[in-house]
Motif scaffolding. Structure first.
Motif, mmCIF file in Angstrom:
data_model
loop_
_atom_site.group_PDB
_atom_site.id
_atom_site.type_symbol
_atom_site.label_atom_id
_atom_site.label_comp_id
_atom_site.label_asym_id
_atom_site.label_seq_id
_atom_site.Cartn_x
_atom_site.Cartn_y
_atom_site.Cartn_z
ATOM 1 N N ASP B 113 0.823 -1.199 0.000
ATOM 2 C CA ASP B 113 0.000 0.000 0.000
ATOM 3 C C ASP B 113 0.870 1.268 0.000
ATOM 4 O OD1 ASP B 113 -2.725 0.411 -0.122
ATOM 5 O OD2 ASP B 113 -2.733 1.268 1.916
ATOM 6 N N MET B 114 1.873 1.274 0.886
ATOM 7 C CA MET B 114 2.762 2.437 1.011
ATOM 8 C C MET B 114 3.481 2.765 -0.287
ATOM 9 S SD MET B 114 4.657 1.672 4.604
ATOM 10 C CE MET B 114 5.851 3.002 4.532
ATOM 11 N N THR B 115 3.820 1.723 -1.052
ATOM 12 C CA THR B 115 4.608 1.947 -2.253
ATOM 13 C C THR B 115 3.733 2.026 -3.509
ATOM 14 O OG1 THR B 115 4.990 -0.443 -2.298
ATOM 15 C CG2 THR B 115 6.737 0.912 -1.386
ATOM 16 N N GLY B 116 2.427 2.015 -3.310
ATOM 17 C CA GLY B 116 1.514 2.190 -4.441
ATOM 18 C C GLY B 116 1.472 1.013 -5.390
ATOM 19 N N LEU B 117 1.677 -0.178 -4.874
ATOM 20 C CA LEU B 117 1.721 -1.358 -5.746
ATOM 21 C C LEU B 117 0.455 -2.209 -5.660
ATOM 22 C CD1 LEU B 117 5.422 -2.505 -5.170
ATOM 23 C CD2 LEU B 117 4.472 -1.623 -7.295
ATOM 24 N N THR B 118 -0.561 -1.718 -4.922
ATOM 25 C CA THR B 118 -1.747 -2.531 -4.659
ATOM 26 C C THR B 118 -2.336 -3.142 -5.936
ATOM 27 O OG1 THR B 118 -2.169 -0.992 -2.884
ATOM 28 C CG2 THR B 118 -3.933 -2.539 -3.398
ATOM 29 N N ALA B 119 -2.411 -2.351 -6.989
ATOM 30 C CA ALA B 119 -3.070 -2.823 -8.207
ATOM 31 C C ALA B 119 -2.308 -3.942 -8.905
ATOM 32 C CB ALA B 119 -3.268 -1.655 -9.177
ATOM 33 N N VAL B 120 -0.998 -3.996 -8.705
ATOM 34 C CA VAL B 120 -0.193 -4.984 -9.437
ATOM 35 C C VAL B 120 0.421 -6.029 -8.506
ATOM 36 C CG1 VAL B 120 0.364 -3.444 -11.350
ATOM 37 C CG2 VAL B 120 1.837 -3.466 -9.335
ATOM 38 N N ALA B 121 0.023 -6.004 -7.234
ATOM 39 C CA ALA B 121 0.683 -6.855 -6.233
ATOM 40 C C ALA B 121 0.602 -8.341 -6.569
ATOM 41 C CB ALA B 121 0.085 -6.611 -4.857
ATOM 42 N N ARG B 122 -0.455 -8.751 -7.265
ATOM 43 C CA ARG B 122 -0.602 -10.180 -7.567
ATOM 44 C C ARG B 122 -0.138 -10.537 -8.971
ATOM 45 N NH1 ARG B 122 -3.693 -12.560 -3.365
ATOM 46 N NH2 ARG B 122 -4.392 -10.920 -1.961
ATOM 47 N N LYS B 123 0.487 -9.565 -9.629
ATOM 48 C CA LYS B 123 1.027 -9.839 -10.972
ATOM 49 C C LYS B 123 2.483 -10.251 -10.860
ATOM 50 C CE LYS B 123 -2.146 -7.531 -13.878
ATOM 51 N NZ LYS B 123 -2.757 -6.317 -13.355
ATOM 52 N N ARG B 124 2.931 -11.023 -11.853
ATOM 53 C CA ARG B 124 4.328 -11.471 -11.851
ATOM 54 C C ARG B 124 5.275 -10.276 -12.014
ATOM 55 N NH1 ARG B 124 5.148 -16.891 -14.487
ATOM 56 N NH2 ARG B 124 6.179 -15.780 -16.146
ATOM 57 N N ALA B 125 6.300 -10.246 -11.199
ATOM 58 C CA ALA B 125 7.204 -9.096 -11.157
ATOM 59 C C ALA B 125 7.983 -8.928 -12.464
ATOM 60 C CB ALA B 125 8.164 -9.224 -9.983
ATOM 61 N N GLY B 126 8.084 -10.019 -13.242
ATOM 62 C CA GLY B 126 8.808 -9.949 -14.507
ATOM 63 C C GLY B 126 8.215 -8.947 -15.482
ATOM 64 N N GLY B 127 6.907 -8.681 -15.344
ATOM 65 C CA GLY B 127 6.256 -7.758 -16.256
ATOM 66 C C GLY B 127 6.291 -6.311 -15.783
#
Lengths: 287, 329
Positions: B113-127
């Motif tokens: 949440d703090m780093t603004g990644l909520t929307a992509v948190a469950r996506k593969r980091a490779g993308g």
């Protein structure tokens, strides 16, 4: 913010971090299990192991059962090699070991390839617990995968057992030595591969090494029938494990093998030594 | 608190870090400034126990990083090279690290949440884009809510909004009493974020001073061209104002801003032909400081050397006490 010039003496800690939070071996094991199960490649490899081993068992029993009609004498000769049905159920292990070997290598080399290893060792900076945690989860997943693969192999080959006139005698100690031995052998190969991954830190190099030691070199050495070379060959993983997982002399296909328990000990050494060397190197190397 | 004492790192015959000693204090943002290849990342990896020092030692709150019972709550690091498996989701990456310390999913979701990644948190980091990867790296560093934060080039790949966010975050964390050690090869970045700066070049510490001191003397210089130089010197002379004449009719005034000089000139009816606030002189100080220690130099030496010449000496002399002789002079 006037507080900026007079900072607090100790920083507050987020309430969602338990006061008792600390690095532990159990934590490292949980972490490695989570890492393993959240990569698709793990499940692909596990699935492939089952499919390949069951496929080879199916092909073997099916072709032999057709063979028995057309050439009963030849079939009987081939059958002599595998009088216990359990040996049909484990006939794919030579290839299964290579697939599980890849899993063992990847468990460590994919961390180096991606850079994840820096995060891992920043969280567990003493490093050795990471190695042991990886050994634990790799052992578990390899044993379970092997058991499922052997079970599937038994299931698909059973329809041909009547024709071939074999059974898997469940009350026989030999059966369990074969089934259990192969599952342990596959696991030890995965651990050996992990050890080479730890030493080499490079996927292709480690897989090449594993395939050479577990597969290519023993087959090549079989062509040289001198005492010295055959004595060396006995100690390679393929033959050391055969010594344990074959309950008849015939299973050796004319090859001299180690005593079963010596073979077992040699197999364990093949797993333990690379991991030990890799751990010592890991402790002194930069990440 | 980070304490490095005689820290050395050699790679074969090449010395990346050459006996550096410094202290990074809690409560302030300390910038770690130096050209690429100066030894910043190597030093940071040694702090985190990832690289073994060839000599000397570095401690975090009195102990080597690896000796702490709870390393993740002691220090968190964003290291320059990617440290994330591309096949794993951002959330699983963080969970895997958190679980080594028995830290639960609540904290994981908090840093997401703090780093603004909520929307992509469950996506593969490779993308992930470079910027999202950087945010995930910062989330990783924040995971244990650590007393010390080590951020290697944290604004790399971030958009302007992200850059501002990192600056404010670093300042906020320091204001909470944490130790914040942030590297950059950009003087301007450090000047905007840090309170204290440690300059490194070719593996050696070149300066270890408060940013205000580093910047002050060179800052605020104004170039003035006027046919009536003598009178302008007279009307602008005051405490803390220095005027130098580089050529007849051209003055270099520091201690007054351009607006004030213009007003004074108008008041005394002095004709001005030029009134130019000098471009970031702190950049020039930095350039001069590190000019001997830049690992990879482009062959266009005259450009910055000439620009730096008029403004830099005053600052460089004070700050460096002659520790380097910049080729600008």
């Amino acid at each position: 913010m006037s507080t900026a010039t007079a900072p607090a003496t100790s920083a507050p800690t987020s309430p969602s971090i338990p006061k008792s939070a600390h690095v532990s071996f159990l934590g490292a094991v949980r972490s490695e299990w989570l890492k393993l199960r959240t990569l698709r490649s793990t499940w692909w490899i596990a699935g492939l192991t089952v499919v390949i081993m069951a496929g080879i068992a199916l092909l073997g029993t099916w072709s032999l059962s057709t063979f028995i009609d057309t050439d009963p004498e030849g079939a009987a000769q081939a059958m002599g090699v595998m009088p216990n049905g359990a040996e049909f159920a484990t006939s794919g292990s030579l290839f299964g070991q290579l697939v599980l070997g890849v899993l063992g290598v990847l468990v460590v080399t994919n961390e180096y390839a991606s850079g994840m290893v820096r995060s891992t060792f920043a969280a567990v900076p003493r490093r050795t617990p990471v190695v042991l945690a990886k050994v634990v989860v790799l052992t578990l997943i390899s044993l379970v995968t092997s058991a499922v693969a052997i079970g599937a192999s038994a299931l698909v080959s059973m329809p041909f057992f009547d024709t071939l006139d074999v059974t898997i005698p469940m009350d026989s100690a030999d059966t369990w030595q074969i089934l259990g031995g192969v599952a342990v052998f596959l696991t030890l190969i995965a651990l050996m591969s992990f050890g080479f991954g730890l030493i080499l830190r490079h996927t292709a190099g480690a897989i090449f090494t594993v395939v050479a030691i577990a597969f290519v070199i023993p087959l090549v050495l079989q062509a040289f029938q001198t005492d010295l070379i055959q004595n060396i060959n006995k100690f390679l993983p393929m033959n050391a494990s055969t010594a344990f997982t074959t309950t008849t002399d015939a299973g050796a296909a004319g090859m001299e093998l180690l005593d079963p328990w010596v073979g077992f000990a040699v197999m364990v050494a093949w797993a333990v030594v690379p991991i030990a060397v890799g751990t010592v190197l890991l402790k002194s190397r930069d990440v | 608190m980070i304490e490095a004492r005689g820290l050395v790192k050699k790679y074969g015959s090449k010395t990346a870090v050459d006996g550096v000693s410094f202290t990074v204090r809690p409560g302030v943002v300390t910038g770690f400034l130096g050209p690429n290849g100066a030894g910043k990342s190597t030093t940071m990896r040694m702090i985190m126990g990832l690289d073994r020092p060839s000599g000397g030692s570095v401690t975090l709150n009195g102990k080597p990083y690896a000796s702490h019972r709870s390393p993740l709550t002691e220090a968190g690091a964003l290291l320059e090279a990617k440290a994330i498996h591309p096949g794993r989701s951002a959330r699983d990456h963080l969970r895997a690290l958190a679980t080594t310390h028995g830290i639960g999913d609540r904290r994981v979701d908090e840093v997401i949440d703090m780093t603004g990644l909520t929307a992509v948190a469950r996506k593969r980091a490779g993308g992930f884009s470079l910027g999202m990867g950087q945010r995930l790296g910062i989330a990783t560093a924040l995971l244990g809510d650590p007393k010390t934060l080590i951020l290697d080039e944290p604004v790399n790949g971030l958009d302007p909004e992200g850059v501002l966010w990192v600056r404010n975050l670093a300042k906020y964390l320091a204001s909470e009493g944490r130790t914040v050690f942030l590297s950059s090869h950009l003087m301007s970045e450090v000047a905007l974020t840090a309170d204290h700066v440690i300059v490194i070049g070719r593996g050696k510490i070149l300066a270890d001073v408060p940013v205000s001191e580093f910047v002050d003397d060179g800052g605020g210089s104004v170039r003035v061209r006027t046919p009536d130089a003598a009178r302008l010197v007279e009307v602008t002379s005051a405490d803390g104002v220095t005027v130098t004449a580089d050529e007849p009719g051209l003055l270099q005034i520091s201690g007054l801003d351009a607006q004030r000089i213009g007003e004074l000139a108008a008041e005394h009816r002095i004709v001005l032909h030029e009134l130019t606030p000098q471009a970031s002189t702190l950049e020039d100080v930095y350039m001069e400081l590190t000019s001997d220690s830049v690992e990879y130099r482009t062959e266009a030496p005259s450009a910055h050397g000439a620009a730096a010449a008029p403004a830099a000496p005053a600052a460089a002399d004070d700050v460096l006490s002659g520790s380097t002789q910049g080729d600008a002079r």
